[in-house]
Design a protein around this motif. Sequence first.
Motif, short mmCIF file in Angstrom:
data_model
loop_
_atom_site.label_atom_id
_atom_site.label_comp_id
_atom_site.label_asym_id
_atom_site.label_seq_id
_atom_site.Cartn_x
_atom_site.Cartn_y
_atom_site.Cartn_z
N ALA A 13 0.81 -1.22 0.00
CA ALA A 13 0.00 0.00 0.00
C ALA A 13 0.85 1.27 0.00
CB ALA A 13 -0.94 0.00 1.21
N ASP A 14 2.05 1.21 0.61
CA ASP A 14 2.90 2.40 0.65
C ASP A 14 3.88 2.47 -0.53
OD1 ASP A 14 4.61 0.39 1.46
OD2 ASP A 14 5.34 1.42 3.23
N GLY A 15 3.66 1.59 -1.54
CA GLY A 15 4.47 1.67 -2.75
C GLY A 15 5.77 0.89 -2.75
N GLN A 16 6.04 0.14 -1.69
CA GLN A 16 7.26 -0.67 -1.60
C GLN A 16 7.02 -2.00 -2.32
OE1 GLN A 16 10.20 0.32 -0.05
NE2 GLN A 16 9.12 2.26 0.04
N PRO A 17 8.05 -2.56 -2.96
CA PRO A 17 7.88 -3.88 -3.56
C PRO A 17 7.52 -4.91 -2.49
CG PRO A 17 9.91 -2.86 -4.32
CD PRO A 17 9.37 -2.00 -3.21
N LEU A 18 6.55 -5.76 -2.80
CA LEU A 18 6.12 -6.80 -1.88
C LEU A 18 7.18 -7.89 -1.86
CD1 LEU A 18 3.78 -7.68 -0.05
CD2 LEU A 18 2.78 -8.81 -2.03
N ALA A 19 7.75 -8.18 -0.70
CA ALA A 19 8.87 -9.10 -0.56
C ALA A 19 8.38 -10.55 -0.51
CB ALA A 19 9.71 -8.75 0.66
N THR A 20 7.87 -11.05 -1.63
CA THR A 20 7.45 -12.44 -1.71
C THR A 20 8.68 -13.33 -1.86
OG1 THR A 20 7.26 -12.36 -4.12
CG2 THR A 20 5.28 -11.77 -2.84
N LEU A 69 16.98 -1.96 -1.23
CA LEU A 69 17.48 -2.61 -2.44
C LEU A 69 16.34 -3.05 -3.35
CD1 LEU A 69 19.95 -3.74 -4.02
CD2 LEU A 69 19.40 -5.90 -2.92
N LEU A 70 15.29 -3.62 -2.78
CA LEU A 70 14.14 -4.03 -3.59
C LEU A 70 13.53 -2.83 -4.30
CD1 LEU A 70 12.36 -6.65 -1.29
CD2 LEU A 70 13.92 -7.06 -3.19
N THR A 71 13.46 -1.70 -3.61
CA THR A 71 12.94 -0.48 -4.23
C THR A 71 13.85 -0.03 -5.36
OG1 THR A 71 11.84 0.20 -2.18
CG2 THR A 71 12.28 1.93 -3.80
N GLN A 72 15.16 -0.04 -5.12
CA GLN A 72 16.11 0.35 -6.17
C GLN A 72 15.98 -0.55 -7.39
OE1 GLN A 72 19.84 0.08 -4.10
NE2 GLN A 72 19.85 2.24 -3.52
N LEU A 73 15.92 -1.86 -7.17
CA LEU A 73 15.78 -2.79 -8.29
C LEU A 73 14.47 -2.57 -9.03
CD1 LEU A 73 17.00 -6.34 -7.18
CD2 LEU A 73 17.73 -5.06 -9.18
N SER A 74 13.41 -2.39 -8.29
CA SER A 74 12.10 -2.19 -8.88
C SER A 74 12.03 -0.88 -9.69
CB SER A 74 11.03 -2.18 -7.79
OG SER A 74 9.75 -2.09 -8.34
N ASP A 75 12.70 0.14 -9.20
CA ASP A 75 12.71 1.43 -9.91
C ASP A 75 13.63 1.41 -11.12
OD1 ASP A 75 10.96 2.41 -8.01
OD2 ASP A 75 12.48 3.60 -6.94
N ALA A 76 14.80 0.79 -10.98
CA ALA A 76 15.81 0.83 -12.05
C ALA A 76 15.55 -0.21 -13.15
CB ALA A 76 17.20 0.60 -11.46
#
Length: 157
Positions: A13-20, A69-76
Amino acid sequence: MGKKQVEEVQKTADGQPLATHSVLYAAAKYIGVKCRDENLEFLGCKAADENPAKCLVEGAAVQSCVSNLLTQLSDACPEQFARYSKCIEDHPMELYAFNACRWNEKKLAQCAVKALDIENEAKAAKTEQFVPPKCNPPIQGGPQQAKVTANSVAESS
């Protein structure tokens, strides 16, 4: 014609990648490089003190590093990251381990190494001498391994 929709990993909900499990598995190599110091601090703490409460700060640092890191990967690398994690999710480990997702893994690596600037960090990590922390001694009264000798095998026949 409309603009092509970019594939992305599922977000919270806050825009972070879901760490499945598949997202974490897809990012594992990069977590190992970028969050290495935090992980070593956490492992060192756990080895020094078996009280879980003593390592909350170190655990939070690992969690924060992985989340960033997950956010960086998801954005890049949104499409590459999404496709690789989706492939991992869709295939049993036996198929994944035998090349079902290797093409997607390669595409993510081509993007991530540049985007995260990790090539030099990975090389440095490989050349450093890693000394694992000492493990806690076995629990008293726990299961014991049986000693197998030629005599014991002959006696049981």
